[in-house]
Write a protein that holds these residues in place. Structure first.
Motif, PDB file in Angstrom:
ATOM      1  N   LEU A 395     152.598 -31.400 -13.166  1.00 57.28           N
ATOM      2  CA  LEU A 395     153.249 -32.648 -12.775  1.00 57.28           C
ATOM      3  C   LEU A 395     154.414 -33.004 -13.690  1.00 57.28           C
ATOM      4  O   LEU A 395     155.264 -33.821 -13.323  1.00 57.28           O
ATOM      5  N   MET A 396     154.457 -32.380 -14.887  1.00 54.91           N
ATOM      6  CA  MET A 396     155.546 -32.679 -15.813  1.00 54.91           C
ATOM      7  C   MET A 396     156.887 -32.180 -15.286  1.00 54.91           C
ATOM      8  O   MET A 396     157.931 -32.772 -15.575  1.00 54.91           O
ATOM      9  N   ILE A 397     156.877 -31.109 -14.503  1.00 55.54           N
ATOM     10  CA  ILE A 397     158.140 -30.536 -14.003  1.00 55.54           C
ATOM     11  C   ILE A 397     158.865 -31.515 -13.082  1.00 55.54           C
ATOM     12  O   ILE A 397     160.039 -31.828 -13.307  1.00 55.54           O
ATOM     13  N   PRO A 398     158.210 -32.063 -12.023  1.00 60.64           N
ATOM     14  CA  PRO A 398     158.936 -33.045 -11.200  1.00 60.64           C
ATOM     15  C   PRO A 398     159.309 -34.303 -11.973  1.00 60.64           C
ATOM     16  O   PRO A 398     160.342 -34.922 -11.688  1.00 60.64           O
ATOM     17  N   LEU A 399     158.503 -34.683 -12.979  1.00 59.73           N
ATOM     18  CA  LEU A 399     158.860 -35.853 -13.790  1.00 59.73           C
ATOM     19  C   LEU A 399     160.147 -35.610 -14.556  1.00 59.73           C
ATOM     20  O   LEU A 399     161.025 -36.487 -14.634  1.00 59.73           O
ATOM     21  N   PHE A 400     160.287 -34.398 -15.137  1.00 59.11           N
ATOM     22  CA  PHE A 400     161.518 -34.067 -15.847  1.00 59.11           C
ATOM     23  C   PHE A 400     162.709 -34.032 -14.887  1.00 59.11           C
ATOM     24  O   PHE A 400     163.811 -34.481 -15.232  1.00 59.11           O
ATOM     25  N   LEU A 401     162.506 -33.485 -13.688  1.00 57.18           N
ATOM     26  CA  LEU A 401     163.587 -33.454 -12.706  1.00 57.18           C
ATOM     27  C   LEU A 401     164.016 -34.863 -12.320  1.00 57.18           C
ATOM     28  O   LEU A 401     165.214 -35.159 -12.203  1.00 57.18           O
ATOM     29  N   MET A 402     163.052 -35.745 -12.122  1.00 57.59           N
ATOM     30  CA  MET A 402     163.383 -37.138 -11.793  1.00 57.59           C
ATOM     31  C   MET A 402     164.122 -37.804 -12.940  1.00 57.59           C
ATOM     32  O   MET A 402     165.065 -38.580 -12.728  1.00 57.59           O
ATOM     33  N   LEU A 403     163.749 -37.467 -14.191  1.00 54.73           N
ATOM     34  CA  LEU A 403     164.436 -38.038 -15.348  1.00 54.73           C
ATOM     35  C   LEU A 403     165.892 -37.582 -15.397  1.00 54.73           C
ATOM     36  O   LEU A 403     166.807 -38.379 -15.672  1.00 54.73           O
ATOM     37  N   ILE A 404     166.119 -36.298 -15.102  1.00 61.46           N
ATOM     38  CA  ILE A 404     167.491 -35.769 -15.085  1.00 61.46           C
ATOM     39  C   ILE A 404     168.318 -36.468 -14.006  1.00 61.46           C
ATOM     40  O   ILE A 404     169.485 -36.825 -14.218  1.00 61.46           O
ATOM     41  N   ILE A 405     167.712 -36.667 -12.818  1.00 62.74           N
ATOM     42  CA  ILE A 405     168.425 -37.341 -11.730  1.00 62.74           C
ATOM     43  C   ILE A 405     168.782 -38.768 -12.116  1.00 62.74           C
ATOM     44  O   ILE A 405     169.890 -39.249 -11.856  1.00 62.74           O
TER      45      ILE A 405
END
Length: 420
Positions: A395-405
């Motif tokens: 779940l950390m991967i989509p969280l990091f992607l959302m943070l980048i966005i």
């Protein structure tokens, strides 16, 4: 002794590894003793001395010093400057360097009277500590590194004065050389290509107002045939196709590994339930065969009614073993094969235990199944905990992607507003 010899014959690689390790240890010990037990050299008066490096080569020597008798040794790094020339040696070195300098700078040329390739204007004379700097009287035909400017050269040749300034500390000496520079010698093919480039440039100038550029049909009396350059689309398509095929193979292999991993995890989760139900049936007075059939048939019924979606390998193998027993196969052999086909140590132990109890009787079976059920449920809890941790990591991967966005949504408009 005989056993030792047999082991040596069976494992010769261990002998080689042992010999290499022993030799390494011995060499390391000898080198350590040699490096750390060296005595300091002394001069004829008995004073300790350190050897200097070559001319202009400074070195740093790590030493240990003991001052007095009651103190401990201290480490000290001593900077040792390289040897310096005497005035007589300096003159000899400058003279020798001046004589050899012309040879060092020739590069691919045979002499300075006919220079057609780049010179090698060195900045340091080898093995002497002497630095060399250069000055030219014609920078239009040659740069300070000795590279020729071909477009400025003429067939009659151009004379260039090269001034070399030899330096060692504060001492300097100046030497002058004269080089006659000519255009590089080109082969007939090179000359034809140069003429072709010139002809194309001239045609381009003449036909700038026209729709097409007219290419020359002959050069130097030879006919020219033109065709388009090789297209790389076919090669690119081939590379993409091969790459896609490799990716499919890798993907399929990865898919199989993931499916196998998922199957193993599923069997580990199913094991406590199977053991618990089996234990329950045995305690209710059923035989091993009857308990086995009940579990397998219950799984089949659930599949038919749709309660059980998908296949579960542990139960599928139980159904397969049930049909083999019904067709006349040995019951004990079926239980052992079941554990082997599942491929997990817990199932192998379960199948072996059933086969042994079939031969020796069911005494102690319920106690074993009870202990096995407790251990299996404990292992299942640990496995569930591990699965939860892996899910949290994924779940950390989509969280990091959302943070980048989010960062992009905030920073990009700010950046464009600053530019405005």
């Amino acid at each position: 002794m005989k056993k030792l010899k047999n082991k040596i014959k069976e494992h010769p690689v261990y002998i080689k590894a042992g010999v290499i390790a022993l030799v390494s240890v011995l060499c390391t010990a000898c080198l350590y003793i040699s490096d750390n037990q060296r005595s300091v050299r002394t001069n004829k008066d008995g004073q300790p001395v350190l050897k200097r490096g070559e001319y202009g080569e400074d070195t740093v020597q790590e030493m240990k010093v003991l001052i007095g008798e009651d103190k401990e040794e201290e480490n000290i790094n001593i900077s040792v400057t390289g040897r310096e020339y005497t005035s007589t040696e300096m003159n000899q070195v400058f003279a020798r360097a001046g004589e050899k300098l012309e040879t060092y700078i020739l590069g691919e040329n045979e002499s300075l009277d006919e220079v057609r390739y780049d010179l090698d204007l060195i900045t340091e004379f080898p093995d002497s500590g002497i630095s060399v700097s250069w000055e030219l009287d014609r920078y239009d035909v040659m740069d300070i590194q000795g590279n020729l400017r071909e477009e400025m050269l003429t067939a009659e040749g151009t004379t260039v004065r090269l001034t070399a300034i030899l330096s060692y500390g504060e001492d300097q000496e100046i030497r002058e050389f004269y080089a006659r520079i000519f255009p590089p010698v080109k082969s007939r093919e090179d000359r034809i290509m140069v003429e072709l480039d010139q002809a194309i440039s001239q045609s381009d100038e003449k036909t700038k107002s026209q729709e097409y550029l007219v290419l020359p049909d002959s050069i130097d009396g030879q006919e020219i045939q033109w065709r388009y350059g090789t297209e790389t689309r076919a090669a690119a398509l081939l590379v993409l196709g091969i790459g896609a095929a490799c990716m499919m193979v890798v993907s399929e292999s990865q898919r199989k590994k993931e499916a196998e991993k998922k199957s193993i995890r599923q069997m580990k989760l199913d094991y406590p339930r199977i053991i618990n139900r089996f234990n329950l049936y045995i305690r209710a007075g059923m035989t091993i065969r009857r308990a086995w059939f009940c579990i397998a048939q219950d799984y089949e019924n659930k599949k038919k009614t749709g309660e059980e979606k998908g296949k579960r390998k542990a139960y599928e193998e139980m159904v397969s073993a049930m049909y083999r027993m019904q067709s006349g196969a040995a019951e004990g052999e079926c239980y052992e094969n079941y554990g082997t086909r599942c491929g997990i140590s817990a199932y192998r132990k379960f199948g072996m235990m059933l086969s042994q109890n079939l031969r020796k009787g069911t005494k102690g079976l319920t106690e074993f199944l009870g202990r096995e059920a407790e251990d299996a449920f404990e292992e299942r809890k640990n496995l569930a905990k591990k699965i939860g941790e892996e899910a949290g990591t994924k779940l950390m991967i989509p969280l990091f992607l959302m943070l980048i966005i989010v960062f992009a949504m905030v920073i990009v408009p700010s950046f464009f507003s600053i530019q405005m």
